[in-house]
Structures are given as structure tokens and as C-alpha cells.
Design an enzyme around this catalytic site. Sequence first.
Site, PDB file in Angstrom:
ATOM      1  CG  ASP A   9      -1.682   1.169   1.492  1.00 24.01           C
ATOM      2  OD1 ASP A   9      -2.404   1.555   0.577  1.00 24.01           O
ATOM      3  OD2 ASP A   9      -1.600   1.765   2.588  1.00 24.01           O
ATOM      4  CG  ASP A  11      -1.787   7.511   0.274  1.00 22.63           C
ATOM      5  OD1 ASP A  11      -0.851   8.275   0.001  1.00 22.63           O
ATOM      6  OD2 ASP A  11      -2.750   7.321  -0.494  1.00 22.63           O
TER       7      ASP A  11
HETATM    8  P1  B16 Z   1      -6.930   9.623  -4.210  1.00 23.58           P
HETATM    9  P2  B16 Z   1      -3.669   3.949  -0.151  1.00 23.58           P
HETATM   10  C1  B16 Z   1      -5.675   5.693  -0.341  1.00 23.58           C
HETATM   11  O1  B16 Z   1      -4.345   5.348  -0.597  1.00 23.58           O
HETATM   12  C2  B16 Z   1      -5.780   6.556   0.894  1.00 23.58           C
HETATM   13  O2  B16 Z   1      -5.483   5.773   2.054  1.00 23.58           O
HETATM   14  C3  B16 Z   1      -7.174   7.100   1.030  1.00 23.58           C
HETATM   15  O3  B16 Z   1      -7.246   7.979   2.146  1.00 23.58           O
HETATM   16  C4  B16 Z   1      -7.563   7.848  -0.249  1.00 23.58           C
HETATM   17  O4  B16 Z   1      -8.906   8.290  -0.185  1.00 23.58           O
HETATM   18  C5  B16 Z   1      -7.409   6.903  -1.436  1.00 23.58           C
HETATM   19  O5  B16 Z   1      -6.085   6.431  -1.503  1.00 23.58           O
HETATM   20  C6  B16 Z   1      -7.755   7.564  -2.751  1.00 23.58           C
HETATM   21  O6  B16 Z   1      -6.797   8.545  -3.025  1.00 23.58           O
HETATM   22  O7  B16 Z   1      -7.995  10.579  -3.837  1.00 23.58           O
HETATM   23  O8  B16 Z   1      -5.535  10.221  -4.252  1.00 23.58           O
HETATM   24  O9  B16 Z   1      -7.259   8.841  -5.454  1.00 23.58           O
HETATM   25  O10 B16 Z   1      -3.649   3.960   1.334  1.00 23.58           O
HETATM   26  O11 B16 Z   1      -4.518   2.837  -0.754  1.00 23.58           O
HETATM   27  O12 B16 Z   1      -2.294   4.017  -0.762  1.00 23.58           O
HETATM   28 MG    MG Z   2      -2.891   3.229   3.191  1.00 25.71          MG
END
Ligand code: B16
Ligand code: MG
Length: 211
Positions: A9, A11
Site C-alpha cells: 500500500d 499512503d
Molecule cells: P486519491 P492507499 C488511499 O491510498 C488513501 O489511504 C485514502 O485515504 C484515499 O482516499 C485513497 O487512496 C484515494 O486517493 O484521492 O488520491 O485517489 O492507502 O490505498 O495508498
Molecule cells: Mg494506506
Amino acid sequence: MEIDAFLFDLDGVITDSSTAHFKAWKAVANSYGIDLPDSLEVSLKGISRRNSVEKIVQYANIDLSEDAKQAFMDTKNAMYQDLVAEYNPDNLLPGVQTILEFARAHSIKIGLVSASKNAVPLIEALKIKAFFDVIVDPAKHPSKPAPDLFLAAAKRLGVAPENCVAFEDAIAGVQAIKAAGMTAIGIGERLDADYVFADLTAAHAMLETHV
Ligand code: B16
Ligand code: MG
């Protein structure tokens, strides 16, 4: 255990951008007169932008038109991009570089399984893109907690799900890994994973004894 791939993952595992996501949601919600409590952060982690706005609307118990939801998401995304605009290799969380090099040294394939549509520019800014054998496109698959993103990574790497070890900081992400039949390593706390560590340095120390 036989380990053929590590699936990461982004974030909250590779960099601390999960806090930037929530900060941006909180600021936009505020401009709509909604006060998002910090306790909501955990349920927004790992889920898509669309599912996040739906959760916020439900929490606030308000009606938003489709156009208004789109504007909400666009403003949040612009804010989020501002918050991570200066990210560079100093923003890598502890142990990232080491575990990526460890995987390479042991011919363990490496995949990126992020729900974020901002993932590619972010790993470019962090200078780690070259490590990844596959980067799954979140727009093409149902989002976490569905297993699809993790299964797509395994398929593209040509490895069996049971031989994948996946790293997640989000409840939805851990659910997705388990539904995919992979070994789940939770990064953080209060996660229902096979193993839980504070960071990738600790995860690497355990994995070293299994390879
Ligand atoms: P975006 P991950 C996720 O990333 C985040 O944890 C989540 O908070 C966010 O809403 C989602 O990506 C979508 O992100 O708006 O930039 O497309 O933790 O799966 O790396
Ligand atoms: Mg994450």
C-alpha cells in the site's frame, strides 16, 4: 512460508500521506460547515475518493447533488496535491528503502497496490518507482476492502496469492488482503492482520528470518 511477492500500500505504509488525505478532507468539509472528528480518519483510510465523499455525506447527514460531490472531491484533491507537492525521499517512512532492497536481493517481486489515483507521481517524487515490477491502476478495479486490486497485482506478477505478503495501514486494506488469500502485515496499530508492526523496519526484521 514461500514468499514470491511483496505488495505495498502507499499512503500510510511508504509515506505519511494518509495524514495529508485526512487534513484535506477535514478542510473541505469545514468549508461546507461540517466538522469531521479525528475518529473518522480510520474509516476513510484506504478507501477510494468516491467512497470517502459518500462516507462524509452520510456522516454529516446532508444531501449533496452529484455536481456538488464532484466539486467536493475536486477541491479535496487539489488541497491534497498541495500538501504533498514538496514530498521527496526524506518523506519515506522508516524501513522502506531497506525492505525494497531486501526484496530485490532475494528476487521477491514488488507491487504497488494503492487506492490512490495520485500514487504514481508520489512514488516518482519519492524516487522509488524503479523498484516496482507492477503498479496496479485503482481506476480499473473495485476499491478496497474488495480483494480485486491485490489479486490483479498477483496475476500481473504471475505469482500465487498465497505466496504474496502485503503491507497495509488501513482496516479496509487488511480486509482486502485477507479476502485475496494473502499474508497481511499491518503497519500501525489495532489492525486485524496476520502480523502487526509499527513500521517496515520491524516488519523487515521478522521477514528476514523467513527468507
Ligand atoms: P486519491 P492507499 C488511499 O491510498 C488513501 O489511504 C485514502 O485515504 C484515499 O482516499 C485513497 O487512496 C484515494 O486517493 O484521492 O488520491 O485517489 O492507502 O490505498 O495508498
Ligand atoms: Mg494506506
